[in-house]
Motif scaffolding. Structure first.
Motif, PDB file in Angstrom:
ATOM      1  N   GLU A  95       0.605   7.387  -6.481  1.00 43.56           N
ATOM      2  CA  GLU A  95      -0.289   7.317  -6.904  1.00 43.56           C
ATOM      3  C   GLU A  95      -1.647   7.710  -8.178  1.00 43.56           C
ATOM      4  N   HIS A 106      -9.229   5.649   1.674  1.00 43.73           N
ATOM      5  CA  HIS A 106      -7.731   6.046   1.795  1.00 43.73           C
ATOM      6  C   HIS A 106      -7.373   5.290   3.651  1.00 43.73           C
ATOM      7  N   ARG A 159      -7.237   7.938  -2.573  1.00 42.05           N
ATOM      8  CA  ARG A 159      -5.212   8.203  -2.423  1.00 42.05           C
ATOM      9  C   ARG A 159      -5.638   8.967  -1.671  1.00 42.05           C
ATOM     10  N   TYR A 160      -4.518   9.934  -0.843  1.00 36.25           N
ATOM     11  CA  TYR A 160      -4.769  10.615   0.031  1.00 36.25           C
ATOM     12  C   TYR A 160      -5.925  11.965   0.652  1.00 36.25           C
ATOM     13  N   TRP A 178       0.605  -1.201   0.056  1.00 37.64           N
ATOM     14  CA  TRP A 178      -0.309   0.158  -0.731  1.00 37.64           C
ATOM     15  C   TRP A 178       0.783   1.275  -0.174  1.00 37.64           C
ATOM     16  N   LEU A 188       0.643   4.254  -3.215  1.00 35.80           N
ATOM     17  CA  LEU A 188       0.267   5.607  -2.453  1.00 35.80           C
ATOM     18  C   LEU A 188       1.874   6.736  -3.459  1.00 35.80           C
TER      19      LEU A 188
END
Length: 268
Positions: free
Chosen positions: A168, A183, A177-178, A161, A165
């Motif tokens: 991403e 997430h 995503r962030y 993971w 990222l």
């Protein structure tokens, strides 16, 4: 000397590019599912081979009561169900992880193979925790080995993971995503097994007399922890959004008050 440095720099770039090359996501998932299925099958074969009471023993020792005979194998059955639940939940996390991944890389494939290598050790962990006498030194060490196997099997999933990222834009769906809700939940879900298995390992070192109870309690609690985790993450995100809304509202009110003030009042 300059030529050697250029060749080393070129080889380093080639190696980095090699690790970031795309890998067939479908084949990674198919290979992983096959390993999980084989590991689960081996676990079932282990429990069926050595933990079935003999008919003569049932008649002579337990007066024909099969339930009493099966109760003798209670710790073995508990270890089996705990190991099977661990395999199932790690597969579930793996499935959820690659559900968000749009493109796999060679580095992600390498980390996945390392995770599967420790997944394959879970039948060994079951054999260790079920063979040795209760509350013995060997049983405590077997439980600690099981915690280490579970830790590395899950920490490499967490590393997959983290690798996704880093790129991403290419490897993850936009909603994973962030900053997104999925997430946050995926991060917490992947961190659950490494944290719990590591905590169980240190607890068994400090409280060796209760190591068996701690280990089985961990295996029982984690499935419920997965259910509680989503609720906890949603509550935290709701609180954060409410605080951000209040802060933005306060800023807007201050700006409106400043806009209503006269130039002389603003200067003063």
């Amino acid at each position: 000397g300059q030529r050697v440095e250029e060749e080393e720099h070129h080889s380093l770039e080639t190696f980095t590019f090699y690790l970031s090359e795309p890998l067939s996501k479908e084949r990674v998932e198919a290979f992983s599912d096959g390993v999980y299925a084989i590991v689960a099958t081996l676990l079932i074969l282990d429990i069926c081979e050595d933990n079935v009471p003999d008919p003569k023993e049932v008649e002579e020792k337990f007066s024909g009561s099969l339930l009493e005979a099966l109760s003798e194998y209670g710790p073995n059955y508990l270890a089996y169900f705990g190991s099977f639940v661990t395999i199932g939940l790690l597969w579930f996390v793996h499935h959820s992880l690659f559900l968000y991944v749009t493109k796999a890389t060679r580095l992600m494939g390498l980390l996945n193979i390392l995770s599967l290598a420790f997944i394959g050790g879970l039948p060994l962990a079951y054999q260790l925790t079920s063979e040795f006498a209760e509350k013995s030194h060997n049983e405590i060490e077997a439980i600690q080995v099981s915690c280490v196997i579970t830790f590395f099997a899950s920490i490499f999933q967490f590393a997959i993971w983290t690798t996704a990222l880093l790129h991403e834009q290419e490897t993850l769906h936009p909603f994973a995503r962030y900053g997104g809700k999925e997430h946050t939940f995926m991060f917490a879900r992947l961190a659950l097994y490494p944290c719990v298995s590591l905590g169980t390992f240190f607890l068994t070192c400090l409280l060796s007399e209760f190591s068996t109870a701690i280990f089985h309690l961990m295996q029982i609690i984690i499935p419920f922890a997965f259910l509680a985790l989503r609720i906890f993450v949603r509550i935290c995100l709701t609180v954060i959004k409410a605080l951000m809304f209040l802060c933005r509202r306060k800023v807007v009110l201050l700006e409106e008050e400043e806009a209503c003030l006269s130039p002389t009042e603003s200067l003063s």
